[in-house]
Scaffold this motif. Structure first.
Motif, PDB file in Angstrom:
ATOM      1  N   LYS A  67       0.914  -0.797   0.248  1.00 45.98           N
ATOM      2  CA  LYS A  67      -0.126  -0.102  -0.192  1.00 45.98           C
ATOM      3  C   LYS A  67       0.730   1.051   0.062  1.00 45.98           C
ATOM      4  N   GLN A 142      -9.613  -1.196  -6.523  1.00 45.60           N
ATOM      5  CA  GLN A 142     -10.227  -1.307  -5.464  1.00 45.60           C
ATOM      6  C   GLN A 142     -11.386  -0.978  -5.070  1.00 45.60           C
ATOM      7  N   HIS A 148      -7.599  -4.823 -12.906  1.00 45.40           N
ATOM      8  CA  HIS A 148      -6.267  -4.247 -12.485  1.00 45.40           C
ATOM      9  C   HIS A 148      -5.503  -3.846 -13.748  1.00 45.40           C
ATOM     10  N   TYR A 194      -7.871   3.577  -9.660  1.00 40.86           N
ATOM     11  CA  TYR A 194      -6.910   2.594  -9.062  1.00 40.86           C
ATOM     12  C   TYR A 194      -6.339   3.912  -7.576  1.00 40.86           C
ATOM     13  N   LYS A 196      -7.595   5.262  -4.824  1.00 39.46           N
ATOM     14  CA  LYS A 196      -8.869   5.386  -3.463  1.00 39.46           C
ATOM     15  C   LYS A 196      -8.163   6.107  -2.468  1.00 39.46           C
ATOM     16  N   TYR A 201      -2.563   0.435  -3.965  1.00 39.66           N
ATOM     17  CA  TYR A 201      -2.330  -0.530  -3.954  1.00 39.66           C
ATOM     18  C   TYR A 201      -1.687  -1.297  -5.094  1.00 39.66           C
TER      19      TYR A 201
END
Length: 220
Positions: A67, A142, A148, A194, A196, A201
């Motif tokens: 993260k 997310q 992704h 992506y 947020k 991440y």
């Protein structure tokens, strides 16, 4: 004419019982070659060996989720943000990510730039150099487990040739234009976001082709 003959030749070679072929487990390390007609016997007799190779492959692969928070604050960091270190596998190569939130090189001001760094690690003397493996980076959506953003930071043709001896980190390998800033926000058409809560991440997947020196590999 000739095209028909080439097709027929390919068809014959792909089925010919007397053609020499690699074992179907060659991608995980089996070196056996035999005639196609004899291969089923090898597969049957080598089940335990192939299982051992498969387990070794699992043991030298890892997937880590990292993260990056405070994205907007890190926009101002010129040297980029370094992730906490992670390992390619237990007893393996030490690595970290370097993320430029506001980009660098040709991505500066427009993209997120991401690089992989090999680090000086306590296992280095027992590992094979150059490093041979593949490192895939995935920026995670997310909102749901699809859409992704994936790219390969290191592939099987890029070798990191030596142990890091000067400083904590070696040379970075990666993508200066990994993803544009415009693509980070919410997109209704793909239900994708992506960036947020000011966070990204990343999932790093490492697959090592050859890790420990065989004569130093523990057997118990």
């Amino acid at each position: 004419g000739a095209l028909f003959k080439r097709k027929e030749t390919y068809k014959h070679r792909s089925q010919c019982p007397n053609e020499k072929i690699e074992c179907s487990y060659s991608k995980i390390g089996c070196k056996h070659e035999s005639l196609r007609k004899d291969m089923p016997e090898h597969i049957k007799e080598s089940t335990e060996d192939h299982l051992t190779l498969a387990m070794k492959q699992i043991a030298t692969s890892i997937s880590a989720t990292i993260k990056m928070d405070n994205f907007n604050f890190k926009n101002a960091i010129v040297t980029g943000w370094y992730s906490p270190p992670f390992y390619s596998h237990p007893g393996g190569y030490k690595m970290c990510l370097n993320v430029f939130a506001n980009g660098n090189d040709e991505g500066k001001g427009t993209h997120v730039s991401v690089y992989l760094f090999m680090m000086r690690g306590e296992n280095d003397d027992n590992l094979v150099w150059p490093f041979k493996g593949e490192v895939t980076l995935t920026l995670l959506n997310q909102l749901e487990d699809k859409n992704h953003r994936e790219d390969m930071l290191l592939d099987e043709y890029v070798y990191i040739s030596r142990i890091v001896t000067d400083g904590e980190r070696g040379t970075g390998y990666g993508r200066p234009q990994f993803i544009s800033h415009e693509e980070l926000g919410y997109r209704a058409d793909t239900n994708c976001q992506y960036l947020k809560d000011d966070s990204l991440y990343f999932r790093v997947s490492v697959k090592v082709h050859e890790a420990c020196k065989p004569w130093l590999t523990p057997t118990t």
